[in-house]
Design a protein around this motif. Structure first.
Motif, short mmCIF file in Angstrom:
data_model
loop_
_atom_site.label_atom_id
_atom_site.label_comp_id
_atom_site.label_asym_id
_atom_site.label_seq_id
_atom_site.Cartn_x
_atom_site.Cartn_y
_atom_site.Cartn_z
N UNK A 113 5.18 -0.56 -1.15
CA UNK A 113 4.63 -0.12 -2.37
C UNK A 113 5.79 0.18 -3.21
N UNK A 114 6.85 1.12 -2.83
CA UNK A 114 7.89 1.29 -3.72
C UNK A 114 8.58 0.22 -4.35
N UNK A 122 -4.01 -8.69 -0.16
CA UNK A 122 -4.58 -7.73 0.85
C UNK A 122 -5.39 -8.62 1.84
N UNK A 177 6.15 -1.11 -6.89
CA UNK A 177 6.29 -0.06 -7.85
C UNK A 177 7.38 -0.49 -8.89
N UNK A 178 8.53 -0.31 -8.34
CA UNK A 178 9.85 -0.70 -9.13
C UNK A 178 9.88 -2.15 -9.76
N UNK A 221 8.16 7.22 1.73
CA UNK A 221 8.07 8.61 1.47
C UNK A 221 9.11 9.04 0.34
N UNK A 222 10.43 8.71 0.78
CA UNK A 222 11.58 9.15 -0.06
C UNK A 222 12.43 8.20 -0.30
N UNK A 223 12.07 7.14 -1.33
CA UNK A 223 12.86 6.06 -1.47
C UNK A 223 14.39 6.28 -2.11
N UNK A 272 0.85 -1.16 0.06
CA UNK A 272 0.03 -0.04 -0.02
C UNK A 272 0.84 1.48 0.06
N UNK A 273 0.57 2.31 -0.86
CA UNK A 273 1.32 3.46 -0.93
C UNK A 273 1.75 4.24 0.54
N UNK A 274 2.74 4.56 0.38
CA UNK A 274 3.35 5.60 1.62
C UNK A 274 4.11 4.59 2.37
#
Lengths: 460, 482
Positions: free
Chosen positions: A379-380, A409, A383-384, A451-453, A373-375
């Motif tokens: 998630x990152x 989920x 996403x990658x 938040x800041x990968x 889940x984002x944040x």
């Protein structure tokens, strides 16, 4: 390179500390030693990308990055182990030593530049793990886990070794650089069938090690039977190392032959995702669920091997970090809950949030991260992975992954639902200070990476 | 003063609300008012032309081409105002509730506001997606923690539904990113892409699924009535008042201009689905015995008309959609608030058990009447302007669709007035005879809502003016690519 030496020496020092009954100093010494190793690894950043020890090992940024994650993961797990092994046996020092030896094997696995070193690294790690799995000598499940792990592990090592031999037979070297040159020089049809056979066998051997379907059958039993902390170690640090080894070999040597092995990996990935997720859905034990979910995470990480290239290394690095820290939270909370309730089941988590808001909150972050889940860092990672697969136009594979993410989920949220929305016995968990520390650090890291990968993703 | 302050103000408020334990609701209200002040400030400095203003652009994950790029144009401005304006009203409406663990509740509401503002201002695909999900997570927890009896199952369904849609959107966003020559997520680069129509066709579905589920458009609406009914009222207000506008906004900003050829192929189907939704939801709304469910279905019908107005893609339809998004937000929040007041005092949602509330509660009756009339689109109320423009837009596309969609006004009057009659008129019974009229914050809240309904109904020009240039420009951009 000093990292490997420091860790090996550290293992011996810890063994001697046990001999002199310095039980209290085991944990501080191990952690300090590992921090030193970590510092030494980071110090070599961008410094010396040439192979060392007559081309046996290569401590490039890839190796350093993966060493750093695995060492960090081990530190977190060791912090949780205070008062944990004491309950299992009197010989505590041996366990620290064996974990450190396994880590030494992992260092070799992430930095090999020669197939013989790959084999040696895998074996150092595996033999240590066989012992660790069977650490509860009088426990039936633990013995079963050790035996199964040993048989399956030995079997897969056989595949790996046979594969390496065949590769040697055609390329006339164990050296990755030479094999790469062989592949490049003979790319248009000159590669002998023996080489392809070797490649396939290595692929199978490594898939065993990372627990990808259909070579995953050992994982649930081994993960369930082993002591929880060892399970945490196996499903995070060891898995990461397996992927690092996999990725290094395939990106360096076999990339030009992608047409040959990518279809196989796609099938393996899809199978791994479905089998891992669907079986995880039907588990009533949290620990077993984590075991199956670790299979499905292996599936997501295989995306990177399909993706290849530097972006893929980044992707595995981010994914492995996210997965490692989130899993450590999950296993840490599981240890706490099991201590209080005596069971691994979801029911033990009912109503946990009322009296233990902090623990529940960190576990929620971990579950959100594992669910992608984002944040959160998870998630990152996803996403990658998705990006690297879409970049290869594997749209259908991503669609399969999306379906699996949705299935995921369900079972990850089961824990959140149990903790927050269900009534329970209002247990108050006794949370030792080092647990609080590990939970807080891991949760903060999960959010920061989410938040800041850029912090980790720019490493390579 | 820029968008960053607007986006991060609610987050700061959420942290403060967490810290301020016993004064959480006051802190939350104050923070949302500050956000509203920031939004008003941005509005004052806003020039209603087609440009994007208050632009911020910081590198976020540079090697993936991801930037924190956000800005406000006429379309965003209205959505920002809606979000910034409704959240204080929603918080004010909860003042008489005593939530268990209220600091967490208000923190989640403000956290969600932040996510919504990101969605409405994002100009980077990745940022948009993050905001999209950041708005979903808090509302899931709000509904699951403070909701009704079946909340666990119902919200799981809601969560799975929406996240399924949005994951496909993520696939679409990544794909578009890889097609851009500079590998960026910038919306301007997405707009500049020239993909073939086959690719655009499946990309359309990736995005459409996410948006259609969020709005929801028939047949993707099945999560909605249950979720609205089981959620705590503030949660329902957030969902219906603001969150569903994310879907509509998404269609305007991220669907049609990004894949115009896909829209050309599937837009017709989307209109048909929207129109079916209007009639279908209206008919179901007739038969509802439960007050909250009735409002939930009426919401589907209204959203269906807004969606139809967008998919016909002309200036009237889009302008109508913009006004109607604002009006619907205000009206539906008012309706759910009144439902909440009645449910709290009588402990029932059954229309059959109520009646005659107007006698003991005349002030409530007036407010309810105004909001009902706004919802049924009586001239001089806000609902009329929007629906008139929307129907006008649909009429220009096809007269038959307009005829069917126009039924919404007739149907709407029937079920809304039926509800009003069942609750307010007739004889009082045991439940309603001692009904206490509204007081304190309830009066303030309802006054603001009814005031807005009438003001926008009489003088909608400012709203139309803000978005006009942006919409004309957007339509021109898309038509140039068709």
């Amino acid at each position: 390179m000093n990292t490997l030496i420091v860790i090996s020496v550290l293992a011996l020092v810890v063994l001697y500390l046990g001999l002199f009954k310095a039980g209290k100093s085991l944990l501080p010494v191990s952690v300090m030693g590992l921090l030193l190793a970590l510092g030494l690894a980071v110090a070599e950043w961008n410094v010396n990308p040439a192979p060392i020890y007559k081309g046996m090992m290569l401590f490039d940024n890839f190796a350093i990055a993966f060493s750093a994650i695995t060492i960090l993961g081990t530190i977190l797990i060791l912090l949780l182990s205070k008062n944990y092994f004491e309950k299992i046996s009197e010989h505590v020092a041996e366990y620290y030593t064996i974990i450190l030896f396994a880590l030494a094997g992992i260092m070799v696995m992430v930095s090999y530049h020669n197939l013989s070193m790959l084999f040696i690294g895998v074996e150092i790690m595996s033999v240590s793990l066989y012992i660790l799995a069977g650490i509860k000598r009088r426990d039936f499940a633990s013995n079963e886990a050790a035996l199964k792990y040993f048989l399956m592990g030995a079997f897969s090592t056989g595949f790996l070794l046979f594969g390496i031999t065949l590769i040697y037979g055609s390329a006339h070297s164990f050296d990755l650089e030479v094999i790469k040159q062989y592949v490049l020089n003979n790319a248009n049809g000159g590669i002998s069938p023996m080489f392809y056979t070797g490649l396939s066998l290595i692929l199978i051997g490594l898939c065993f090690k990372i627990g990808a379907a259909p070579f995953h059958f050992w994982t649930p039993d081994v993960y369930e039977g082993s002591p929880t902390l060892i399970t945490a170690f196996m499903s995070t640090v060891v898995k990461t190392a397996g992927f690092a080894a996999f990725l290094r070999l395939f990106i360096t040597c076999f990339a030009p032959l992608a047409d040959f092995w990518v279809p196989t990996i796609i099938v393996i990935t899809a199978l791994t995702l479905f089998i891992g997720n669907i079986t995880a859905l039907y588990q009533s034990s949290f620990k077993r669920m984590l075991a199956y979910s670790s299979i499905s995470h292996a599936g997501y990480m295989l995306f990177a091997i399909i993706g290849l290239g530097n972006a893929a290394i980044n992707a595995v690095l981010v994914y492995a970090t996210a997965y490692t820290i989130a899993s450590i939270i999950a296993f840490a909370v599981l240890i706490l809950v099991k201590k209080q309730t005596g069971s691994d089941n979801y029911e033990g988590f009912n109503g946990l949030a009322k009296k233990n808001p902090f623990v529940a909150f960190t576990l929620t972050i971990a579950m959100l991260s594992l669910a992608g889940i984002p944040l959160t860092a998870g998630f990152i990672g996803k996403f990658f992975m998705f990006s690297s697969a879409v970049a290869q136009y594997q749209i259908w594979l991503v669609v399969i992954a999306i379906i699996n993410a949705i299935i995921g989920i369900f079972y990850y949220f089961r824990v959140i639902v149990a903790m927050y929305f269900k009534e329970g016995k209002n247990l108050i968990l006794a949370t030792p200070i080092q647990f609080r520390f590990v939970l807080a650090v891991s949760a903060i890291l999960t959010l920061v990476f989410g938040l800041y990968p850029t912090i980790i993703s720019e490493l390579i | 003063m820029n968008v960053l302050i607007l986006i991060f103000m609610p987050l700061l408020g959420a942290l403060l609300a967490l810290v301020a334990k016993n004064y959480a609701k006051q802190t939350a209200l104050l923070s949302s008012l500050v956000t509203l002040a920031v939004a008003s400030f941005l509005l004052c400095g806003f020039t209603p032309d087609a440009s994007t203003q208050y632009l911020v652009n910081y590198p976020w994950i540079p090697q993936m081409g991801i930037n924190f790029k956000a800005g406000i144009d006429g379309i965003s401005m209205l959505m920002v105002l809606l979000t910034a304006g409704l959240v204080p009203i929603i918080i004010l409406s909860t003042f008489k509730h005593k939530y268990e663990n209220s600091s967490a509740f208000y923190a989640l509401v403000l956290f969600m506001q932040s996510g919504l503002l990101v969605v409405f201002t994002a100009l980077d695909g990745f940022l948009f997606y993050i905001g999209w999900e950041a708005a979903l997570i808090p509302i899931y927890f709000i509904c699951s923690l403070w909701g009704g009896e079946n909340r666990i199952q119902v919200n799981m369904k809601f969560f799975i539904y929406t996240i399924a849609g949005s994951l496909f959107m993520l696939l679409g966003i990544i794909y578009l990113h890889l097609q851009t020559p500079t590998h960026s997520y910038d919306i301007a680069d997405f707009y500049a892409l020239q993909l073939d129509s086959q690719t655009q066709s499946w990309l359309f579905w990736c995005f459409f699924l996410a948006f259609a589920i969020k709005m929801p458009i028939f047949p993707f609406h099945t999560w909605q009535p249950d979720t609205y009914t089981e959620a705590p009222t503030a949660g329902t207000m957030l969902l219906s008042g603001i969150m569903l506008k994310m879907g509509i906004y998404g269609v305007i900003r991220w669907l049609i201009p990004v894949v115009p050829l896909g829209f050309q192929q599937w837009g017709h189907l989307a209109i048909i689905l929207s129109v079916i939704g209007i009639v279908y939801a209206s008919i179901i709304a007739f038969t509802q015995k439960d007050m909250k469910r009735l409002i939930a279905y009426s919401s589907i019908a209204h959203v269906g008309l807004i969606a139809a107005g967008i998919f016909v893609w002309n200036a009237q339809g889009l302008q109508g959609a913009m006004v109607q998004m604002i009006s619907h937000g205000i009206n539906v929040v008012g309706l759910f608030f009144i439902a909440d007041i009645i449910i709290n005092r009588t402990q029932t949602r059954e229309l059959a058990l109520l009646g005659g509330v107007a006698k003991p509660a005349p002030k409530l009756a007036i407010a309810f009447l105004i909001i009902t009339l706004g919802t049924v689109a009586l001239p001089l109320t806000n609902g009329f302007i929007g629906e008139f423009l929307l129907l006008n837009g649909v009429y220009q596309y096809c007269i038959y669709y307009a005829a069917v969609a126009g039924l919404t006004i007739i149907f709407g009057s029937v079920y809304m007035l039926r509800m009003y009659k069942a609750i307010m008129q007739g004889n009082t019974n045991d439940l309603t005879v001692n009904f206490k009229d509204i007081s304190g914050t309830e009066i303030v809240t309802l006054f603001i809502i009814t005031f807005l309904i009438i003001v926008i109904g009489v003088y909608p020009q400012p709203i139309l003016h803000i978005s006009e240039a942006a919409i004309t420009h957007l339509i021109a951009t898309v038509n140039a690519k068709l």
